[in-house]
Design an enzyme around this catalytic site. Structure first.
Site, PDB file in Angstrom:
ATOM      1  N   PRO A 157       8.894  -4.179  -0.520  1.00 53.21           N
ATOM      2  CA  PRO A 157      10.823  -3.445   0.166  1.00 53.21           C
ATOM      3  C   PRO A 157      10.652  -4.056   1.604  1.00 53.21           C
ATOM      4  O   PRO A 157       9.219  -3.983   1.971  1.00 53.21           O
ATOM      5  CB  PRO A 157      10.825  -2.369  -0.290  1.00 53.21           C
ATOM      6  N   VAL A 158      11.229  -4.827   2.352  1.00 53.44           N
ATOM      7  CA  VAL A 158      11.744  -5.195   3.589  1.00 53.44           C
ATOM      8  C   VAL A 158      11.107  -3.447   4.656  1.00 53.44           C
ATOM      9  O   VAL A 158      12.443  -3.139   4.276  1.00 53.44           O
ATOM     10  CB  VAL A 158      12.428  -6.155   3.895  1.00 53.44           C
TER      11      VAL A 158
ATOM     12  N   ASP B 178      -2.265  -2.018  10.132  1.00 50.30           N
ATOM     13  CA  ASP B 178      -2.255  -1.651   8.655  1.00 50.30           C
ATOM     14  C   ASP B 178      -3.172  -2.945   8.041  1.00 50.30           C
ATOM     15  O   ASP B 178      -3.051  -3.359   7.026  1.00 50.30           O
ATOM     16  CB  ASP B 178      -0.347  -1.456   7.387  1.00 50.30           C
TER      17      ASP B 178
ATOM     18  N   LYS C  73       0.679  -1.701   0.221  1.00 49.20           N
ATOM     19  CA  LYS C  73       0.284   0.127  -0.148  1.00 49.20           C
ATOM     20  C   LYS C  73       0.776   1.173   0.141  1.00 49.20           C
ATOM     21  O   LYS C  73       1.880   1.114   0.423  1.00 49.20           O
ATOM     22  CB  LYS C  73      -0.726   0.253   1.254  1.00 49.20           C
TER      23      LYS C  73
ATOM     24  N   MET D 291       5.362   0.670   3.086  1.00 47.16           N
ATOM     25  CA  MET D 291       3.935  -0.302   2.240  1.00 47.16           C
ATOM     26  C   MET D 291       3.645  -1.539   2.180  1.00 47.16           C
ATOM     27  O   MET D 291       3.093  -2.249   1.583  1.00 47.16           O
ATOM     28  CB  MET D 291       5.364  -0.660   0.666  1.00 47.16           C
ATOM     29  N   GLY D 292       4.048  -1.801   3.855  1.00 46.92           N
ATOM     30  CA  GLY D 292       2.719  -2.363   4.640  1.00 46.92           C
ATOM     31  C   GLY D 292       2.674  -3.925   3.829  1.00 46.92           C
ATOM     32  O   GLY D 292       2.335  -4.719   4.237  1.00 46.92           O
ATOM     33  N   GLY D 293       4.153  -4.401   4.235  1.00 45.46           N
ATOM     34  CA  GLY D 293       4.397  -5.483   3.233  1.00 45.46           C
ATOM     35  C   GLY D 293       4.717  -6.473   4.351  1.00 45.46           C
ATOM     36  O   GLY D 293       3.677  -7.696   3.943  1.00 45.46           O
ATOM     37  N   GLY D 294       4.982  -6.017   5.352  1.00 49.88           N
ATOM     38  CA  GLY D 294       4.354  -7.271   6.335  1.00 49.88           C
ATOM     39  C   GLY D 294       2.893  -7.400   6.870  1.00 49.88           C
ATOM     40  O   GLY D 294       2.906  -8.814   7.330  1.00 49.88           O
ATOM     41  N   SER D 295       2.541  -6.748   6.837  1.00 52.21           N
ATOM     42  CA  SER D 295       0.972  -6.203   6.838  1.00 52.21           C
ATOM     43  C   SER D 295       0.336  -6.841   6.329  1.00 52.21           C
ATOM     44  O   SER D 295      -1.059  -7.635   6.313  1.00 52.21           O
ATOM     45  CB  SER D 295       0.450  -4.874   7.039  1.00 52.21           C
TER      46      SER D 295
HETATM   47  O1  C5P Z   1       0.793  -1.704  13.971  1.00 52.24           O
HETATM   48  P1  C5P Z   1       1.970  -1.780  13.584  1.00 52.24           P
HETATM   49  O2  C5P Z   1       2.756  -3.133  14.466  1.00 52.24           O
HETATM   50  O3  C5P Z   1       2.418  -1.882  12.453  1.00 52.24           O
HETATM   51  O4  C5P Z   1       2.931  -0.834  14.061  1.00 52.24           O
HETATM   52  C1  C5P Z   1       4.169  -0.790  14.075  1.00 52.24           C
HETATM   53  C2  C5P Z   1       4.743   0.897  14.912  1.00 52.24           C
HETATM   54  O5  C5P Z   1       4.326   1.136  14.386  1.00 52.24           O
HETATM   55  C3  C5P Z   1       3.939   0.680  16.665  1.00 52.24           C
HETATM   56  O6  C5P Z   1       4.528  -0.219  17.312  1.00 52.24           O
HETATM   57  C4  C5P Z   1       3.899   2.503  16.948  1.00 52.24           C
HETATM   58  O7  C5P Z   1       5.653   2.643  17.343  1.00 52.24           O
HETATM   59  C5  C5P Z   1       3.886   2.573  15.154  1.00 52.24           C
HETATM   60  N1  C5P Z   1       2.396   3.283  14.796  1.00 52.24           N
HETATM   61  C6  C5P Z   1       1.601   4.767  15.460  1.00 52.24           C
HETATM   62  N2  C5P Z   1       0.653   4.763  15.405  1.00 52.24           N
HETATM   63  C7  C5P Z   1       0.311   4.320  14.408  1.00 52.24           C
HETATM   64  C8  C5P Z   1       0.643   3.201  13.425  1.00 52.24           C
HETATM   65  C9  C5P Z   1       1.865   2.225  13.694  1.00 52.24           C
HETATM   66  O8  C5P Z   1       2.702   4.491  16.838  1.00 52.24           O
HETATM   67  N3  C5P Z   1      -1.414   4.961  14.325  1.00 52.24           N
END
Ligand code: C5P
Length: 310
Positions: A103-104, A145, A17, A108-112
């Site tokens: 890309p890692v 994400d 994304k 771009m939300g690859g892990g998501s």
């Molecule tokens: O949800 P996810 O694990 O992808 O988020 C990774 C990190 O991004 C979170 O640990 C946080 O530090 C940051 N984040 C945030 N606010 C959000 C989404 C992500 O601070 N709304």
């Protein structure tokens, strides 16, 4: 063995994304920031193949730096499979094969996408038949994400980015993505934004805890007008990403000079997303950037979310 388990493998594809608008508000007590964002799923995909197995295992291949992807319970696809097994009392495992193109640590939300694909693949493999509401709930527990990677298309995300509403988007948008060999950590970039705001005399919870996506962004999407959309692209994380990686500014400027309508850092970066007027223009921009030694990909959006392809 569960009576519902399939003996076939299941292949699911989920998109990366771009956040074409990312407004970041204050930080909640749990460390997450209030967001108002517009996601667009683009034609760069993660493939997850799930095969029946007694235990949980995972292999990862694809883009250059797959070596940095963990193969244990830190891996989001693995966590997704185990979360689904726990939620449905499934007592066997799965062998996951992840083929990465996104890309890692690229913003771009690859892990998501891996997590969303693993949820859909295991749901089909194990015959758990979860409702889409329940799938969304599990997805949101895996990361902010992940619900969008299930959903795909173009959507407005609020809350932590996980409360989704579809956005009407006409036609197709052409993007050139400039990727980086070295990824950026999302928590580090959010932390940098907090530090920059503090330096400006702003307290971490000064910024609003409830935000809206500006109307012109949604109007440009509805009109399917890339020139209009270019005027509304915004990423509140950009200054923080550029602080960590000052070269990103030059990449954006070079992209615009090469003919892109506008460019932004994608999510927490370091991928740069350049919006182009049409496919031909995107091809030109891609060629110019490649000639300057950059890794540039031409993609389009919106595309669907995680779906079974075999
Ligand atoms: O949800 P996810 O694990 O992808 O988020 C990774 C990190 O991004 C979170 O640990 C946080 O530090 C940051 N984040 C945030 N606010 C959000 C989404 C992500 O601070 N709304």
């Amino acid at each position: 063995m569960s009576v519902f388990a399939s003996t076939e493998s299941v292949h699911v594809r989920a998109p990366g994304k771009i956040n074409l608008y990312l407004g970041v508000g204050g930080r909640h007590d749990d460390g997450y920031h209030a967001l108002a964002t517009v996601f667009q799923a683009v034609s760069l995909y993660e493939d997850v193949i799930a095969r029946p197995a007694d235990d949980f295992s995972i292999t990862v291949s694809g883009v250059d730096d797959v070596d940095s992807v963990p193969l244990d319970d830190r891996n989001l696809a693995m966590r997704a499979a185990k979360l689904l097994a726990t939620a449905t009392d499934y007592d066997r495992g799965v062998a996951l094969e992840v083929r990465k193109s996104v890309p890692v640590a690229g913003g771009m939300g690859g892990g998501s996408a891996d997590a969303a694909a693993a949820l859909v693949a295991c749901d089909a493999l194990w015959g758990t038949g979860l409702s889409s509401t329940r799938m969304h709930e599990l997805a949101a527990r895996l990361g902010a994400d992940v619900p969008f990677a299930l959903h795909g298309g173009t959507a407005v995300g609020t809350g932590r980015g996980d409360q989704l509403n579809p956005a009407l988007a006409r036609g197709r948008f052409d993007w050139v993505l400039v990727t980086s060999e070295q990824g950026l950590s999302t928590p580090v970039v959010y932390g940098r934004l907090d530090a920059l705001r503090e330096e400006e005399g702003m307290l971490a919870d000064d910024p609003p805890m409830s935000l809206d996506v500006p109307i012109p962004v949604l109007q440009a999407l509805r009109a399917g007008d890339p020139a209009l959309l270019a005027e509304s692209l915004l990423n509140d994380l950009q200054a923080a990403a550029v602080f960590e990686r000052p070269d990103l500014d030059a990449t954006i400027q070079d992209g615009i000079r090469a003919g892109a309508l506008h460019g932004i850092v994608s999510g927490s970066g370091p991928t740069v997303a350049l919006l182009c007027a049409d496919p031909e223009s995107a091809q030109d921009v891609q060629s110019v950037l490649q000639r300057s030694g950059r890794e540039a990909l031409h993609v389009h959006g919106p595309v669907p979310g995680a779906r079974i392809i075999r």
